[in-house]
Scaffold this active site. Structure first.
Site, PDB file in Angstrom:
ATOM      1  N   HIS A 201       0.856  -1.187   0.000  1.00  0.00           N
ATOM      2  CA  HIS A 201       0.000   0.000   0.000  1.00  0.00           C
ATOM      3  C   HIS A 201       0.894   1.241   0.000  1.00  0.00           C
ATOM      4  O   HIS A 201       1.951   1.254   0.621  1.00  0.00           O
ATOM      5  CB  HIS A 201      -0.921  -0.011   1.229  1.00  0.00           C
ATOM      6  CG  HIS A 201      -1.960   1.064   1.160  1.00  0.00           C
ATOM      7  ND1 HIS A 201      -1.679   2.375   1.464  1.00  0.00           N
ATOM      8  CD2 HIS A 201      -3.258   1.039   0.776  1.00  0.00           C
ATOM      9  CE1 HIS A 201      -2.773   3.101   1.282  1.00  0.00           C
ATOM     10  NE2 HIS A 201      -3.743   2.310   0.860  1.00  0.00           N
TER      11      HIS A 201
ATOM     12  N   GLU B  86      -4.038   2.504  -7.351  1.00  0.00           N
ATOM     13  CA  GLU B  86      -4.421   3.582  -6.450  1.00  0.00           C
ATOM     14  C   GLU B  86      -3.489   4.772  -6.648  1.00  0.00           C
ATOM     15  O   GLU B  86      -2.379   4.797  -6.082  1.00  0.00           O
ATOM     16  CB  GLU B  86      -4.309   3.130  -4.997  1.00  0.00           C
ATOM     17  CG  GLU B  86      -5.177   1.949  -4.638  1.00  0.00           C
ATOM     18  CD  GLU B  86      -5.435   1.911  -3.134  1.00  0.00           C
ATOM     19  OE1 GLU B  86      -6.593   2.037  -2.756  1.00  0.00           O
ATOM     20  OE2 GLU B  86      -4.480   1.782  -2.355  1.00  0.00           O
TER      21      GLU B  86
HETATM   22  P1  PGA Z   1      -9.553   6.186   0.359  1.00  0.00           P
HETATM   23  O1  PGA Z   1      -8.333   5.166   0.572  1.00  0.00           O
HETATM   24  O2  PGA Z   1     -10.722   5.398  -0.161  1.00  0.00           O
HETATM   25  O3  PGA Z   1      -9.801   6.770   1.728  1.00  0.00           O
HETATM   26  O4  PGA Z   1      -9.097   7.216  -0.621  1.00  0.00           O
HETATM   27  C1  PGA Z   1      -8.087   4.129  -0.353  1.00  0.00           C
HETATM   28  C2  PGA Z   1      -6.897   3.318   0.076  1.00  0.00           C
HETATM   29  O5  PGA Z   1      -5.951   3.859   0.659  1.00  0.00           O
HETATM   30  O6  PGA Z   1      -6.868   2.107  -0.158  1.00  0.00           O
END
Ligand code: PGA
Length: 259
Positions: A99, A171
């Site tokens: 992540h 992401e």
């Molecule tokens: P968020 O986070 O939906 O709060 O933007 C997503 C993530 O970090 O997986």
């Protein structure tokens, strides 16, 4: 929407005590009572300390349990480490790997994420490899390079390990927690790049089994715009996964778009 079963994963990050997590998990379950798990898969990822309690609340249910991290080694003198075997013993079937918050705050490198992917596969956990460009990468036009560098452990992973057992979450770092999700058209370009790269290395058949998620400020208002994209199979949700009603709404949205 792709032909693969949609996946909605909630990353609770460093939120919820064990008791709060068990309550949240039960509330989500109650709200999803009539949702057929054959049409959508939902996963929640509590902090390590809440895995046992959340796992008990979810036992024999269709809501799966995931962890937010895994130690590359299986056991030994690694103070504070949590191994794959420990996660499996808590009832986990998924684990987030790489992540962006771990890359940023814990200095996690591509080599470390590669070792964590191997650790997940060793114990049969499905890794969710998170990849995404920073705002600087984006402004400099380096999004493809940044994403492919982070994807490289999966491109090097043996084809056997990939079969039906890997998820990639795209992401963009600047979209996480910002309230401003990526434009679906931009996410589509990166999703295509990821899918193509996997196909080039592992072939269409095997890479066709890898599910691809979008993450970064996903909400009930914008989820369909991502699920509508051909290469995306679901979403990874942070903030919006901490409220049972909202998370259940997201799972329902994915369910209603099932192939
Ligand atoms: P968020 O986070 O939906 O709060 O933007 C997503 C993530 O970090 O997986």
């Amino acid at each position: 929407m792709s032909p693969r079963r949609p996946l909605v994963a909630g990353n609770w990050k460093m939120n919820t005590t064990p008791q709060q997590g068990a309550e949240l998990a039960s509330d989500i379950l109650n709200l999803l009572g009539d949702v057929d798990p054959r049409g959508v898969e939902a996963v929640v990822c509590p902090p390590f300390t809440g895995l046992m309690e959340a796992g008990c609340a979810l036992e024999n249910s269709a809501l799966a349990l995931g962890a937010q991290d895994i130690h590359p080694e299986s056991h030994g003198a690694y103070t504070g480490g949590i191994s794959g075997q420990m996660l499996v013993a808590c009832g986990c079937s998924y684990v987030l790997v790489g992540h962006s918050e771990r890359r940023l705050y814990e200095g996690e490198t591509v080599a470390v994420t590669a070792a964590k992917l191997r650790a997940a596969h060793r114990v049969g956990l499905i890794p969710v490899l998170c990849v995404g460009e920073s705002v600087e990468d984006r402004q400099a036009g380096r999004t493809p390079d940044a994403v492919l560098a982070q994807l490289s452990p999966l491109l090097e992973q043996s084809a056997i390990d990939l079969a039906g057992s890997a998820v990639v979450a795209y992401e963009p770092v600047w979209a996480i927690g910002s309230g401003a999700a990526a434009e679906p058209a931009d996410a589509a370009v990166v999703a295509r790049l990821i899918r193509r790269s996997l196909e080039e290395v592992h072939g269409k058949h095997l890479s066709g089994e890898v599910r691809l998620l979008y993450g970064g400020s996903v909400s009930p208002q914008n989820i369909s715009t991502f699920l509508d994209l051909e290469d995306l199979d679901g979403v990874l949700v942070g903030g919006a996964s901490l409220r049972a009603e909202t998370f259940a709404q997201l799972v329902r949205a994915a369910w209603s778009e099932r192939p």
